[in-house]
Write a protein that holds these residues in place. Structure first.
Motif, PDB file in Angstrom:
ATOM      1  N   ASN A   1     -22.837  -5.486  33.645  1.00 17.67           N
ATOM      2  CA  ASN A   1     -23.700  -5.891  32.963  1.00 17.67           C
ATOM      3  C   ASN A   1     -24.755  -5.170  32.411  1.00 17.67           C
ATOM      4  O   ASN A   1     -25.971  -5.341  32.226  1.00 17.67           O
ATOM      5  N   ARG A   2     -24.343  -3.684  32.487  1.00 14.97           N
ATOM      6  CA  ARG A   2     -25.553  -2.744  31.732  1.00 14.97           C
ATOM      7  C   ARG A   2     -25.023  -1.918  30.617  1.00 14.97           C
ATOM      8  O   ARG A   2     -24.069  -2.504  29.567  1.00 14.97           O
ATOM      9  N   GLN A   3     -25.083  -0.567  30.886  1.00 14.62           N
ATOM     10  CA  GLN A   3     -24.361   0.030  29.504  1.00 14.62           C
ATOM     11  C   GLN A   3     -22.878   0.051  29.577  1.00 14.62           C
ATOM     12  O   GLN A   3     -22.510  -0.124  30.534  1.00 14.62           O
ATOM     13  N   PRO A   4     -22.381   0.344  28.513  1.00 14.14           N
ATOM     14  CA  PRO A   4     -20.913   0.399  28.501  1.00 14.14           C
ATOM     15  C   PRO A   4     -20.276   1.361  29.415  1.00 14.14           C
ATOM     16  O   PRO A   4     -20.981   2.482  29.665  1.00 14.14           O
ATOM     17  N   VAL A   5     -19.257   0.993  30.081  1.00 10.63           N
ATOM     18  CA  VAL A   5     -18.528   2.201  30.786  1.00 10.63           C
ATOM     19  C   VAL A   5     -17.437   2.344  29.865  1.00 10.63           C
ATOM     20  O   VAL A   5     -16.660   1.887  28.860  1.00 10.63           O
ATOM     21  N   ILE A   6     -16.559   3.378  30.207  1.00  6.07           N
ATOM     22  CA  ILE A   6     -15.468   4.067  29.620  1.00  6.07           C
ATOM     23  C   ILE A   6     -14.479   3.909  30.573  1.00  6.07           C
ATOM     24  O   ILE A   6     -14.521   4.457  31.667  1.00  6.07           O
ATOM     25  N   VAL A   7     -13.121   3.208  30.260  1.00  6.81           N
ATOM     26  CA  VAL A   7     -11.998   3.053  31.280  1.00  6.81           C
ATOM     27  C   VAL A   7     -10.778   4.039  30.364  1.00  6.81           C
ATOM     28  O   VAL A   7     -10.274   3.492  29.562  1.00  6.81           O
ATOM     29  N   SER A   8     -10.392   4.942  31.348  1.00  5.33           N
ATOM     30  CA  SER A   8      -9.255   5.597  30.873  1.00  5.33           C
ATOM     31  C   SER A   8      -7.976   5.083  31.405  1.00  5.33           C
ATOM     32  O   SER A   8      -7.981   5.143  32.672  1.00  5.33           O
ATOM     33  N   LEU A   9      -7.196   4.707  30.655  1.00  8.74           N
ATOM     34  CA  LEU A   9      -5.876   4.069  30.969  1.00  8.74           C
ATOM     35  C   LEU A   9      -4.561   5.107  30.997  1.00  8.74           C
ATOM     36  O   LEU A   9      -4.724   6.026  30.244  1.00  8.74           O
ATOM     37  N   LYS A  10      -3.708   4.780  31.959  1.00  9.74           N
ATOM     38  CA  LYS A  10      -2.403   5.580  31.886  1.00  9.74           C
ATOM     39  C   LYS A  10      -1.636   5.339  30.060  1.00  9.74           C
ATOM     40  O   LYS A  10      -1.801   4.604  29.889  1.00  9.74           O
ATOM     41  N   GLY A  11      -1.347   6.503  29.995  1.00 10.82           N
ATOM     42  CA  GLY A  11      -0.608   6.427  28.763  1.00 10.82           C
ATOM     43  C   GLY A  11      -1.518   6.838  27.525  1.00 10.82           C
ATOM     44  O   GLY A  11      -1.191   6.847  26.397  1.00 10.82           O
ATOM     45  N   GLY A  12      -2.847   7.204  27.737  1.00  9.52           N
ATOM     46  CA  GLY A  12      -3.622   8.044  26.898  1.00  9.52           C
ATOM     47  C   GLY A  12      -4.665   7.016  26.240  1.00  9.52           C
ATOM     48  O   GLY A  12      -5.580   7.489  25.383  1.00  9.52           O
ATOM     49  N   ARG A  13      -4.510   5.685  26.591  1.00  8.53           N
ATOM     50  CA  ARG A  13      -5.412   4.638  25.955  1.00  8.53           C
ATOM     51  C   ARG A  13      -6.874   4.864  26.497  1.00  8.53           C
ATOM     52  O   ARG A  13      -6.969   5.161  27.856  1.00  8.53           O
ATOM     53  N   GLU A  14      -7.644   4.340  25.857  1.00 12.62           N
ATOM     54  CA  GLU A  14      -9.224   4.464  26.244  1.00 12.62           C
ATOM     55  C   GLU A  14      -9.977   3.082  26.010  1.00 12.62           C
ATOM     56  O   GLU A  14      -9.923   2.869  24.805  1.00 12.62           O
ATOM     57  N   LEU A  15     -10.608   2.341  26.871  1.00  6.30           N
ATOM     58  CA  LEU A  15     -11.266   1.156  26.579  1.00  6.30           C
ATOM     59  C   LEU A  15     -12.697   1.437  26.980  1.00  6.30           C
ATOM     60  O   LEU A  15     -13.286   2.244  27.603  1.00  6.30           O
ATOM     61  N   ARG A  16     -13.561   0.958  26.021  1.00  6.38           N
ATOM     62  CA  ARG A  16     -15.084   0.954  26.190  1.00  6.38           C
ATOM     63  C   ARG A  16     -15.585  -0.459  26.232  1.00  6.38           C
ATOM     64  O   ARG A  16     -15.028  -1.208  25.663  1.00  6.38           O
ATOM     65  N   GLY A  17     -16.558  -0.790  27.207  1.00  4.00           N
ATOM     66  CA  GLY A  17     -17.134  -1.933  26.903  1.00  4.00           C
ATOM     67  C   GLY A  17     -18.128  -2.337  28.274  1.00  4.00           C
ATOM     68  O   GLY A  17     -18.356  -1.354  29.114  1.00  4.00           O
ATOM     69  N   ILE A  18     -18.883  -3.413  28.155  1.00  2.00           N
ATOM     70  CA  ILE A  18     -19.825  -3.688  29.264  1.00  2.00           C
ATOM     71  C   ILE A  18     -18.906  -4.460  30.647  1.00  2.00           C
ATOM     72  O   ILE A  18     -18.082  -5.475  30.226  1.00  2.00           O
ATOM     73  N   LEU A  19     -19.031  -3.672  31.528  1.00  2.00           N
ATOM     74  CA  LEU A  19     -18.217  -4.159  32.837  1.00  2.00           C
ATOM     75  C   LEU A  19     -18.947  -5.610  33.137  1.00  2.00           C
ATOM     76  O   LEU A  19     -19.979  -5.474  33.712  1.00  2.00           O
ATOM     77  N   GLN A  20     -18.224  -6.674  33.303  1.00  2.00           N
ATOM     78  CA  GLN A  20     -18.712  -7.796  33.643  1.00  2.00           C
ATOM     79  C   GLN A  20     -18.228  -8.342  35.115  1.00  2.00           C
ATOM     80  O   GLN A  20     -18.567  -9.560  35.411  1.00  2.00           O
ATOM     81  N   GLY A  21     -17.080  -7.683  35.431  1.00  2.00           N
ATOM     82  CA  GLY A  21     -16.704  -8.200  36.592  1.00  2.00           C
ATOM     83  C   GLY A  21     -15.520  -7.260  37.410  1.00  2.00           C
ATOM     84  O   GLY A  21     -14.921  -6.374  36.273  1.00  2.00           O
ATOM     85  N   TYR A  22     -15.122  -7.269  38.251  1.00  2.00           N
ATOM     86  CA  TYR A  22     -13.900  -6.454  38.816  1.00  2.00           C
ATOM     87  C   TYR A  22     -13.632  -7.157  40.261  1.00  2.00           C
ATOM     88  O   TYR A  22     -14.348  -7.868  40.793  1.00  2.00           O
ATOM     89  N   ASP A  23     -12.293  -6.754  40.783  1.00  2.00           N
ATOM     90  CA  ASP A  23     -11.839  -7.213  41.975  1.00  2.00           C
ATOM     91  C   ASP A  23     -11.283  -5.990  42.659  1.00  2.00           C
ATOM     92  O   ASP A  23     -11.372  -4.689  42.186  1.00  2.00           O
ATOM     93  N   VAL A  24     -10.908  -6.096  43.941  1.00  2.00           N
ATOM     94  CA  VAL A  24     -10.526  -5.006  44.953  1.00  2.00           C
ATOM     95  C   VAL A  24      -8.982  -4.180  44.142  1.00  2.00           C
ATOM     96  O   VAL A  24      -8.982  -3.065  44.516  1.00  2.00           O
ATOM     97  N   HIS A  25      -8.509  -5.027  43.141  1.00  2.83           N
ATOM     98  CA  HIS A  25      -7.265  -4.169  42.782  1.00  2.83           C
ATOM     99  C   HIS A  25      -7.792  -3.236  41.363  1.00  2.83           C
ATOM    100  O   HIS A  25      -6.968  -2.630  40.819  1.00  2.83           O
TER     101      HIS A  25
END
Lengths: 77, 77, 77, 77, 77, 77, 77
Positions: free
Chosen positions: G14-38
């Motif tokens: 819930n702070r500054q945007p994070v960058i998420v680098s995905l397999k296959g060359g895709r990239e996401l940006r956004g505010i992280l609102q939650g996550y789990d162990v996976h």
């Protein structure tokens, strides 16, 4: 009646040849002599068909994670 | 009689060479000296065949997830 | 009402054909006769469609990890 | 005598260099200093060979799922 | 407030259509009717979009391991 | 002395930069600040090198299944 | 001080945007609102960047197995 996938394999053990379609386009044929929960298979009198070229390979222990599907190629009761 | 896939491997331990077909088109040959539930294998006097080029590689510990099938290349009793 | 994915499959067991879309562009059709928690499937009177070529393959045991989706191709109540 | 795959690795710890064949055509060489059940490896004085270009990389912790096989390149007793 | 990924899915059950981005470039749209811990999904009134070609596919049971992301395409409260 | 792969990582925590070779040809460099049993990593002051182009990316949480190897690039005692 | 990979994610919820680098060359940006162990993630106000084309996608539930790394793009204390 509902049948669980692995139970179907019991019906074709040691009978007519089955066709095993593998990832990567390979196809095996042979008498199913055994299997386990991972779909590891034992095939006897097996042939390995790739790009329409058929090769006799005798007995095979197939690692289950390569399997797409197994076709008993016979009608179940 | 039904046989479990890994039990078949017991019959070929320390005997005639087995053929191990790997993902990616590689093929290994060698005396099977050991294995475990993941199909991790120990091969002795092994050769690694890729694109028809054969290379002697001595003893090998093969990680099971690379295996497509293992062919004892001999008849079971 | 919320439905769990695998429970939906119960509604189509032994009824109209389902469409099974597989990784790699393959598509299967057939009567769903059984399934398990891995989405391993039993299909009857199945056809295997690849590059618009359809082939009758009788009974199939499909390994669940190849499945993209299953379409009952009928409306649920 | 039958040997379990991971036990063989004990025989080559801290001795002659091993060859580690990786998925994707890469090959590592180095002294095996440790391993675990996932075939995660510690190599020392390692070199990374790719497309016949060899690079000294010192100590390496290799994630086991990349391994095709490990060759002790020495004879076992 | 922190939200667990799968709990977010509860907020969109049986409401506006969600977009499901699949590995391999495929995209599904539909009403989310159910899901489980593997991200297996039930979609209703689904369409399958591939290379800008859209196809109505009715109800779908999607195997979770194909999912890249699910976009509720609506604002959460 | 034998060392377990993950224990080696303890020796390089918060010290000289490590090199992390990733599947797909990508390479990361940075100070290792943490890790877990899956080889999930925390890197600080990281750079992401792809096709010889280097990019500063600050702090990174790397998912362990992408890792080929980690090179401490320093000598262990 | 050593930090566990997933604990770092708590610092950026819930702070500054994070960058998420995905397999296959895709990239996401956004505010992280939650996550789990996976490493399943909830991103808000997300954008999906592929081949330099950026698309607003609102809220996203990302399946963790697609993640290469997450970059908080801010300095940790």
């Amino acid at each position: 009646m509902t049948k669980r996938p692995l139970d179907i394999l019991d019906l074709v053990l040691n009978r007519q040849p089955v066709i095993v379609s593998l990832k990567g386009g390979r196809e095996l044929r042979g008498i199913l002599q055994g299997y386990d929960v991972h779909m590891n298979l034992v095939l006897e009198k097996a042939t390995d068909v790739e790009n329409d070229i058929s090769k006799n390979v005798g007995t095979l222990i197939v690692r289950g994670d390569n399997v797409i599907y197994i076709s008993p190629s016979v009608e179940q009761q």
